[in-house]
Scaffold this motif. Structure first.
Motif, PDB file in Angstrom:
ATOM      1  N   ASP A   1       0.865  -1.192   0.000  1.00  0.00           N
ATOM      2  CA  ASP A   1       0.000   0.000   0.000  1.00  0.00           C
ATOM      3  C   ASP A   1       0.900   1.240   0.000  1.00  0.00           C
ATOM      4  O   ASP A   1       1.156   1.840   1.049  1.00  0.00           O
ATOM      5  CB  ASP A   1      -0.918  -0.022   1.218  1.00  0.00           C
ATOM      6  CG  ASP A   1      -1.871   1.177   1.251  1.00  0.00           C
ATOM      7  OD1 ASP A   1      -2.064   1.804   0.186  1.00  0.00           O
ATOM      8  OD2 ASP A   1      -2.384   1.458   2.334  1.00  0.00           O
TER       9      ASP A   1
ATOM     10  N   GLY B   1      -0.687   4.401   1.567  1.00  0.00           N
ATOM     11  CA  GLY B   1      -1.242   4.286   2.901  1.00  0.00           C
ATOM     12  C   GLY B   1      -2.711   4.599   2.981  1.00  0.00           C
ATOM     13  O   GLY B   1      -3.201   5.058   4.025  1.00  0.00           O
ATOM     14  N   GLU B   2      -3.460   4.347   1.948  1.00  0.00           N
ATOM     15  CA  GLU B   2      -4.881   4.673   1.904  1.00  0.00           C
ATOM     16  C   GLU B   2      -5.749   3.527   2.429  1.00  0.00           C
ATOM     17  O   GLU B   2      -6.937   3.727   2.699  1.00  0.00           O
ATOM     18  CB  GLU B   2      -5.296   5.001   0.469  1.00  0.00           C
ATOM     19  CG  GLU B   2      -4.565   6.213  -0.119  1.00  0.00           C
ATOM     20  CD  GLU B   2      -4.926   6.428  -1.566  1.00  0.00           C
ATOM     21  OE1 GLU B   2      -5.625   5.538  -2.131  1.00  0.00           O
ATOM     22  OE2 GLU B   2      -4.529   7.465  -2.138  1.00  0.00           O
TER      23      GLU B   2
ATOM     24  N   LYS C   1      -6.798   0.594   5.102  1.00  0.00           N
ATOM     25  CA  LYS C   1      -6.701   0.244   6.518  1.00  0.00           C
ATOM     26  C   LYS C   1      -6.790  -1.268   6.659  1.00  0.00           C
ATOM     27  O   LYS C   1      -7.743  -1.874   6.187  1.00  0.00           O
ATOM     28  CB  LYS C   1      -7.797   0.912   7.333  1.00  0.00           C
ATOM     29  CG  LYS C   1      -7.680   2.434   7.390  1.00  0.00           C
ATOM     30  CD  LYS C   1      -8.771   3.026   8.251  1.00  0.00           C
ATOM     31  CE  LYS C   1      -8.639   4.553   8.339  1.00  0.00           C
ATOM     32  NZ  LYS C   1      -9.700   5.152   9.190  1.00  0.00           N
ATOM     33  N   LYS C   2      -5.764  -1.879   7.309  1.00  0.00           N
ATOM     34  CA  LYS C   2      -5.714  -3.336   7.499  1.00  0.00           C
ATOM     35  C   LYS C   2      -6.104  -3.622   8.941  1.00  0.00           C
ATOM     36  O   LYS C   2      -5.505  -3.075   9.872  1.00  0.00           O
ATOM     37  CB  LYS C   2      -4.310  -3.869   7.202  1.00  0.00           C
ATOM     38  CG  LYS C   2      -3.809  -3.528   5.801  1.00  0.00           C
ATOM     39  CD  LYS C   2      -2.451  -4.104   5.538  1.00  0.00           C
ATOM     40  CE  LYS C   2      -1.374  -3.343   6.359  1.00  0.00           C
ATOM     41  NZ  LYS C   2      -1.158  -1.965   5.921  1.00  0.00           N
ATOM     42  N   SER C   3      -7.051  -4.501   9.100  1.00  0.00           N
ATOM     43  CA  SER C   3      -7.536  -4.787  10.456  1.00  0.00           C
ATOM     44  C   SER C   3      -7.132  -6.174  10.945  1.00  0.00           C
ATOM     45  O   SER C   3      -6.978  -6.400  12.148  1.00  0.00           O
ATOM     46  CB  SER C   3      -9.062  -4.647  10.502  1.00  0.00           C
ATOM     47  OG  SER C   3      -9.667  -5.550   9.600  1.00  0.00           O
TER      48      SER C   3
ATOM     49  N   THR D   1      -9.493  -5.608   5.023  1.00  0.00           N
ATOM     50  CA  THR D   1      -9.136  -4.196   4.831  1.00  0.00           C
ATOM     51  C   THR D   1     -10.377  -3.340   4.712  1.00  0.00           C
ATOM     52  O   THR D   1     -11.498  -3.833   4.489  1.00  0.00           O
ATOM     53  CB  THR D   1      -8.277  -4.033   3.556  1.00  0.00           C
ATOM     54  OG1 THR D   1      -9.056  -4.366   2.419  1.00  0.00           O
ATOM     55  CG2 THR D   1      -7.036  -4.913   3.618  1.00  0.00           C
ATOM     56  N   TYR D   2     -10.151  -2.025   4.859  1.00  0.00           N
ATOM     57  CA  TYR D   2     -11.229  -1.050   4.652  1.00  0.00           C
ATOM     58  C   TYR D   2     -10.667   0.064   3.783  1.00  0.00           C
ATOM     59  O   TYR D   2      -9.546   0.532   4.018  1.00  0.00           O
ATOM     60  CB  TYR D   2     -11.715  -0.458   5.982  1.00  0.00           C
ATOM     61  CG  TYR D   2     -12.823   0.548   5.808  1.00  0.00           C
ATOM     62  CD1 TYR D   2     -14.143   0.114   5.715  1.00  0.00           C
ATOM     63  CD2 TYR D   2     -12.541   1.928   5.717  1.00  0.00           C
ATOM     64  CE1 TYR D   2     -15.157   1.048   5.556  1.00  0.00           C
ATOM     65  CE2 TYR D   2     -13.554   2.841   5.549  1.00  0.00           C
ATOM     66  CZ  TYR D   2     -14.862   2.395   5.453  1.00  0.00           C
ATOM     67  OH  TYR D   2     -15.889   3.328   5.289  1.00  0.00           O
TER      68      TYR D   2
END
Length: 503
Positions: free
Chosen positions: A51, A54-55, A57-59, A126-127
């Motif tokens: 990424d 950095g856009e 979001k990994k949860s 991810t989101y």
């Protein structure tokens, strides 16, 4: 379980990872597409999320094992808030995260088992894009145990397996090939074992006979775990009745010869138990002594002119071979090599041609020398050449001689004038001497001896410049008298005196 050597990467881990990740650059979850391991090894399954901006979001990240025909299994889960989790699975207790991080959720399996082979999915939650994944295929190789052996058989008319080659508990299955100097049928079977390995059994079949006993054929095993094929040389084992042959007879057994012998040779499996010599007429001659395989003839006599039989026995049966002996009255004449005869004849012919050619060439040169001599001094009358009359300057020479009918009668003087003589070159006589005639090969050996004696006994008159030019050319000694047979005809048609002196 078959244990194999630990695999060592041929490239540095980082470089290999980068290379393989570039191959699947179309997705953001980067994994190594294929990983190979051996039973007992430790293997790492790498995974990462790309990424750059950095856009995303990994949860959470989850490793899932795809069992093909069964339901998928979660084998490892990492959540930044809740930490690591390893659900129940066939590899629980042998799998773990290398680091506790979403940036590097690589898992390690140690030790690897054959049943661990399959597909492993690295899934990111991810989101706002949702779940994304990458798949790694794990191949577990098993080095097989290989061997080759002969199958003991008995000679017969049917096709049967005579050799076996086995590659046991390999993964993937091995490939087997055969190398043989004679043709045969090859049969190969694969058997899958409970642990996923495969055993390959290959046989080589042919019609067995004593001729192929102890022959060697080669089995070759090819496998992914082997740098080069593994080879096994197999010596065939065929039980057969004896194969018999007789040696020692040279077709030169003549009456009185001593030390002649025959040897009975045999091949048998199992080995021969007995060797027996017999004669076709039922009795071994008294001049023959038998010692096991050897039949020794003390002295060749007419009784040896028979057929000898060698009989060999083993547990498979009895075999025999016959040999007929022909006794000669005397040793055969030495045979001359035909090639030597031909070569000698050719060489002899060539030498004969060279000798004859040399003789002919010598005769030709002598004849040519005589012809050249005559051509250089001009032509002249035969009688003038023989008698050698001297020119008196007028072209007329005089010849004077005495003739006697017999030794008791008075001498009668005769003269001949006006004998024409051709002009002479350089003022010298051209009449050949006795030596010239001899060198020219004009006379035979008898005549040569006569002329030799004449040259020794006769005295030649010399001319004096102050004497009258009309002086006779030929001067006859006063004390000599010429007989009827004094004159002698020559081969060229001329006549010459035996005792006259020529100038």
């Amino acid at each position: 379980m078959v244990m194999a050597r630990r695999a060592s990467p041929s490239l540095p881990a980082a470089a290999l990872l980068l290379l393989l990740m570039q191959a699947v650059s179309g997705q953001r979850v980067k994994v190594i597409p294929e990983v190979t391991a051996y039973p007992g090894d430790e293997v790492s399954l790498r995974c990462s999320f790309v990424d750059p901006n950095g856009e995303v979001k990994k949860s959470q990240v989850t490793w899932i094992r795809d069992l093909y025909h069964e339901k998928k299994q979660n084998i490892a889960v990492y959540n930044p808030m809740f930490g690591e989790s390893y659900p129940e699975s066939s590899i629980k207790g042998r799998v773990s995260f290398r680091t506790s991080s979403l940036d590097d959720p690589t898992i390690v399996i140690n030790p690897v088992k054959l049943e661990d082979e399959g597909s492993y999915i690295c899934e990111y939650a991810t989101y706002p894009s949702g779940n994304e994944e990458g798949v790694t295929k794990l191949y577990v190789l098993a080095k097989p145990v290989n061997y080759g052996e002969a199958i003991q058989v008995q000679e017969g008319p049917k096709l049967v397996p005579v050799a076996r080659c086995v590659s046991s508990s390999g993964k993937p299955p091995a490939e087997i090939s055969w190398v043989s100097s004679f043709p045969g049928n090859i049969t190969t079977e694969n058997q899958t074992n409970p642990n996923g390995t495969v055993t390959v059994n290959s046989t080589f079949s042919l019609v067995p006979s004593g001729l192929i006993h102890d022959y060697v054929i080669t089995c070759q095993v090819h496998h992914k775990t082997l740098a080069t094929p593994e080879k096994f040389n197999i010596k065939l084992n065929v039980n057969h009745s004896p194969l018999v042959s007789i040696s020692g007879y040279d077709d030169n057994w003549y009456l009185g010869r001593e030390g002649a012998s025959l040897v009975c040779q045999s091949r048998a499996n199992p080995p021969a138990t007995s060797v027996t010599w017999k004669a076709a007429n039922g009795k071994i001659p008294d001049s023959v002594q038998v010692n096991g395989e050897i039949l020794q003839v003390k002295k060749v006599d007419p009784s040896v002119n028979t057929t000898f039989i060698c009989e060999v026995t083993n547990s498979m049966g009895v075999s025999q071979r016959e040999l007929s002996v022909f006794v000669r009255e005397s040793p055969p004449e030495r045979q001359v090599d035909n090639a030597g005869v031909v070569a000698g004849a050719v060489i002899g012919s060539l030498l004969a041609i060279f000798v004859v050619g040399g003789v002919l060439a010598a005769l030709f040169m002598c004849r040519r020398r005589q012809r050249n001599y005559r051509d250089d001094h001009g032509t002249y009358d035969t009688k003038t050449r023989v008698f050698g009359a001297k020119n008196n300057g007028t072209g007329v020479g005089t010849l004077s001689y005495k003739y006697c009918e017999s030794s008791s009668e008075a001498n009668t003087e005769k003269s001949s004038n006006n004998f024409h003589v051709p002009p002479l070159n350089y003022g010298v006589s051209v009449a050949p001497t006795a030596q010239d005639i001899l060198l020219g090969q004009e006379l035979d050996d008898v005549e040569k001896s006569k002329f030799s004696m004449l040259e020794y006994d006769e005295n030649y008159d010399r001319f004096d410049e102050n004497v009258n030019e009309n002086r006779p050319v030929l001067q006859i000694q006063d004390h000599d008298c010429y007989l009827d047979d004094d004159m002698e005809s020559q081969r060229d048609g001329s006549v010459i005196s035996r005792t006259a002196v020529y100038v």
